[in-house]
Scaffold this motif. Structure first.
Motif, PDB file in Angstrom:
ATOM      1  N   UNK A 122       0.796  -1.231   0.000  1.00 41.84           N
ATOM      2  CA  UNK A 122       0.000   0.000   0.000  1.00 41.84           C
ATOM      3  C   UNK A 122       0.824   1.275   0.000  1.00 41.84           C
ATOM      4  N   UNK A 123       2.078   1.199   0.444  1.00 42.58           N
ATOM      5  CA  UNK A 123       2.953   2.377   0.438  1.00 42.58           C
ATOM      6  C   UNK A 123       3.888   2.393  -0.768  1.00 42.58           C
ATOM      7  N   UNK A 124       3.635   1.512  -1.734  1.00 34.82           N
ATOM      8  CA  UNK A 124       4.448   1.468  -2.938  1.00 34.82           C
ATOM      9  C   UNK A 124       5.690   0.602  -2.825  1.00 34.82           C
ATOM     10  N   UNK A 125       5.879  -0.046  -1.681  1.00 36.19           N
ATOM     11  CA  UNK A 125       7.048  -0.901  -1.495  1.00 36.19           C
ATOM     12  C   UNK A 125       6.837  -2.245  -2.197  1.00 36.19           C
ATOM     13  N   UNK A 126       7.891  -2.759  -2.816  1.00 36.30           N
ATOM     14  CA  UNK A 126       7.791  -4.009  -3.562  1.00 36.30           C
ATOM     15  C   UNK A 126       8.428  -5.147  -2.773  1.00 36.30           C
ATOM     16  N   UNK A 127       7.833  -6.318  -2.889  1.00 43.67           N
ATOM     17  CA  UNK A 127       8.373  -7.501  -2.228  1.00 43.67           C
ATOM     18  C   UNK A 127       7.958  -8.734  -3.012  1.00 43.67           C
ATOM     19  N   UNK A 128       8.669  -9.843  -2.753  1.00 44.73           N
ATOM     20  CA  UNK A 128       8.336 -11.088  -3.443  1.00 44.73           C
ATOM     21  C   UNK A 128       8.733 -12.278  -2.588  1.00 44.73           C
ATOM     22  N   UNK A 129       7.827 -13.225  -2.456  1.00 45.79           N
ATOM     23  CA  UNK A 129       8.155 -14.514  -1.848  1.00 45.79           C
ATOM     24  C   UNK A 129       9.116 -15.202  -2.810  1.00 45.79           C
ATOM     25  N   UNK A 130      10.390 -15.329  -2.414  1.00 44.18           N
ATOM     26  CA  UNK A 130      11.356 -15.758  -3.432  1.00 44.18           C
ATOM     27  C   UNK A 130      12.386 -16.764  -2.960  1.00 44.18           C
ATOM     28  N   UNK A 131      12.375 -17.134  -1.682  1.00 38.34           N
ATOM     29  CA  UNK A 131      13.464 -17.976  -1.207  1.00 38.34           C
ATOM     30  C   UNK A 131      12.981 -18.925  -0.125  1.00 38.34           C
ATOM     31  N   UNK A 132      13.507 -20.154  -0.168  1.00 39.12           N
ATOM     32  CA  UNK A 132      13.295 -21.099   0.916  1.00 39.12           C
ATOM     33  C   UNK A 132      14.631 -21.308   1.608  1.00 39.12           C
ATOM     34  N   UNK A 133      14.633 -21.118   2.915  1.00 40.12           N
ATOM     35  CA  UNK A 133      15.839 -21.311   3.707  1.00 40.12           C
ATOM     36  C   UNK A 133      15.726 -22.652   4.425  1.00 40.12           C
ATOM     37  N   UNK A 134      16.670 -23.542   4.164  1.00 46.87           N
ATOM     38  CA  UNK A 134      16.704 -24.853   4.796  1.00 46.87           C
ATOM     39  C   UNK A 134      17.515 -24.741   6.083  1.00 46.87           C
ATOM     40  N   UNK A 135      16.882 -25.007   7.204  1.00 47.16           N
ATOM     41  CA  UNK A 135      17.503 -24.848   8.518  1.00 47.16           C
ATOM     42  C   UNK A 135      18.042 -26.196   8.974  1.00 47.16           C
ATOM     43  N   UNK A 136      19.375 -26.360   8.930  1.00 50.98           N
ATOM     44  CA  UNK A 136      20.016 -27.651   9.099  1.00 50.98           C
ATOM     45  C   UNK A 136      20.865 -27.659  10.376  1.00 50.98           C
ATOM     46  N   UNK A 137      20.766 -28.711  11.195  1.00 50.46           N
ATOM     47  CA  UNK A 137      21.600 -28.789  12.398  1.00 50.46           C
ATOM     48  C   UNK A 137      23.071 -28.948  12.043  1.00 50.46           C
ATOM     49  N   UNK A 138      23.981 -28.541  12.930  1.00 45.75           N
ATOM     50  CA  UNK A 138      25.419 -28.563  12.614  1.00 45.75           C
ATOM     51  C   UNK A 138      25.939 -29.932  12.188  1.00 45.75           C
ATOM     52  N   UNK A 139      25.480 -31.006  12.831  1.00 45.90           N
ATOM     53  CA  UNK A 139      26.012 -32.332  12.530  1.00 45.90           C
ATOM     54  C   UNK A 139      25.659 -32.806  11.121  1.00 45.90           C
ATOM     55  N   UNK A 140      24.620 -32.258  10.526  1.00 49.65           N
ATOM     56  CA  UNK A 140      24.163 -32.696   9.207  1.00 49.65           C
ATOM     57  C   UNK A 140      24.473 -31.698   8.106  1.00 49.65           C
ATOM     58  N   UNK A 141      25.036 -30.553   8.456  1.00 49.92           N
ATOM     59  CA  UNK A 141      25.120 -29.451   7.497  1.00 49.92           C
ATOM     60  C   UNK A 141      25.983 -29.784   6.281  1.00 49.92           C
ATOM     61  N   UNK A 142      27.166 -30.331   6.496  1.00 45.79           N
ATOM     62  CA  UNK A 142      28.053 -30.631   5.365  1.00 45.79           C
ATOM     63  C   UNK A 142      27.424 -31.667   4.435  1.00 45.79           C
ATOM     64  N   UNK A 143      26.857 -32.716   5.021  1.00 48.71           N
ATOM     65  CA  UNK A 143      26.254 -33.767   4.200  1.00 48.71           C
ATOM     66  C   UNK A 143      25.037 -33.258   3.444  1.00 48.71           C
ATOM     67  N   UNK A 144      24.228 -32.407   4.084  1.00 49.14           N
ATOM     68  CA  UNK A 144      23.053 -31.866   3.406  1.00 49.14           C
ATOM     69  C   UNK A 144      23.457 -30.945   2.259  1.00 49.14           C
ATOM     70  N   UNK A 145      24.475 -30.147   2.469  1.00 46.34           N
ATOM     71  CA  UNK A 145      24.952 -29.265   1.402  1.00 46.34           C
ATOM     72  C   UNK A 145      25.383 -30.092   0.192  1.00 46.34           C
ATOM     73  N   UNK A 146      26.129 -31.163   0.438  1.00 49.01           N
ATOM     74  CA  UNK A 146      26.563 -32.041  -0.644  1.00 49.01           C
ATOM     75  C   UNK A 146      25.370 -32.720  -1.317  1.00 49.01           C
ATOM     76  N   UNK A 147      24.393 -33.137  -0.514  1.00 42.94           N
ATOM     77  CA  UNK A 147      23.222 -33.806  -1.073  1.00 42.94           C
ATOM     78  C   UNK A 147      22.464 -32.892  -2.022  1.00 42.94           C
ATOM     79  N   UNK A 148      22.176 -31.676  -1.605  1.00 43.15           N
ATOM     80  CA  UNK A 148      21.370 -30.785  -2.441  1.00 43.15           C
ATOM     81  C   UNK A 148      22.118 -30.367  -3.702  1.00 43.15           C
ATOM     82  N   UNK A 149      23.424 -30.180  -3.592  1.00 43.32           N
ATOM     83  CA  UNK A 149      24.203 -29.851  -4.787  1.00 43.32           C
ATOM     84  C   UNK A 149      24.193 -31.012  -5.776  1.00 43.32           C
TER      85      UNK A 149
END
Length: 250
Positions: A122-149
């Motif tokens: 309403x004030x002329x500001x633009x926005x867009x739903x554009x990103x999903x952030x995957x919240x990963x615990x530390x023990x799984x982070x490296x493996x999840x990064x490799x998996x998604x790539x």
């Protein structure tokens, strides 16, 4: 080949109407007729452009998940399984999958090509739903990064903050993917990020529709929607996804 991708906004079934009165307003969409065996699904339909945000009524507190439209569903299923994912349920046109750490997503057989324009508040500001952030615990982070790539075939990119890694999603697709290493061991989850030309103005608009601010991050606001589910407003250009000159990378 990945043809399109989707954000699914998962919200409690008993508060579905309340939740999507808000989400259709902030995304400039209208809700389709509900479908599925229990009427649990709907699409947030833009005008113009192809839909990339959908609604799902769930039994729990709610959250978000990613759907990936692929050219060859059987091949995508095999690839996911070979990379350590678990196929939870298979259907003719889609599969529910859990990543190696247990993060839910779907492989589907749809398609899209035209990314809708940002919504203007309403004030002329633009926005867009554009990103999903995957919240990963530390023990799984490296493996999840490799998996998604490996699953997507997209390279990863470090950001200006050590807890974030970005998948370099092709610009022809509507949903960016960010992976966040959270500070404590917990079940993996996902939340929605909204790119804003002006975070403060957009936050005020969302508050007028029933959302509330939770805390200020370095260059983002953590918000809760009217049914209490977390999402973020981020300082990125809603057209290009590039970080504003006034903000650092996220």
């Amino acid at each position: 080949m990945i043809r399109w991708n989707w954000i699914f906004v998962d919200r409690p079934a008993d508060r579905f109407d309340e939740a999507f009165t808000f989400w259709t307003a902030i995304s400039g969409t209208r809700l389709s007729r509900r479908h599925g065996e229990f009427g649990e699904f709907a699409t947030l339909e833009p005008t113009p452009g192809d839909a990339y945000v959908a609604a799902q009524a769930v039994g729990g507190a709610g959250g978000a998940h990613l759907d990936i439209d692929v050219e060859d569903l059987d091949r995508a299923r095999r690839t996911a399984r070979d990379l350590g994912a678990t196929l939870v349920a298979d259907h003719d046109t889609w599969s529910l999958v859990h990543s190696p750490s247990g993060l839910a997503f779907c492989l589907t057989s749809g398609d899209g090509s035209h990314i809708p324009a940002p919504v203007t508040g309403p004030e002329g500001d633009r926005s867009r739903v554009d990103q999903l952030c995957l919240d990963i615990p530390p023990s799984a982070y490296a493996a999840e990064t490799e998996f998604w790539a490996a699953l997507t075939g997209w390279p990863v990119q470090r950001t200006g903050r050590p807890e974030f890694t970005r998948l370099l999603v092709p610009t022809r697709l509507p949903v960016r993917i960010l992976m966040q290493r959270v500070g404590a061991e917990q079940e993996p989850a996902a939340h929605i990020d909204i790119a804003c030309a002006d975070i403060e103005t957009t936050a005020a608009w969302h508050e007028s529709l029933g959302a509330r601010r939770v805390r200020r991050g370095a260059h983002w606001w953590v918000m809760r929607d009217p049914v209490g589910v977390t999402y973020c407003l981020t300082g990125r250009d809603p057209l290009t996804g590039k970080v504003s000159r006034r903000t650092a990378d996220r």
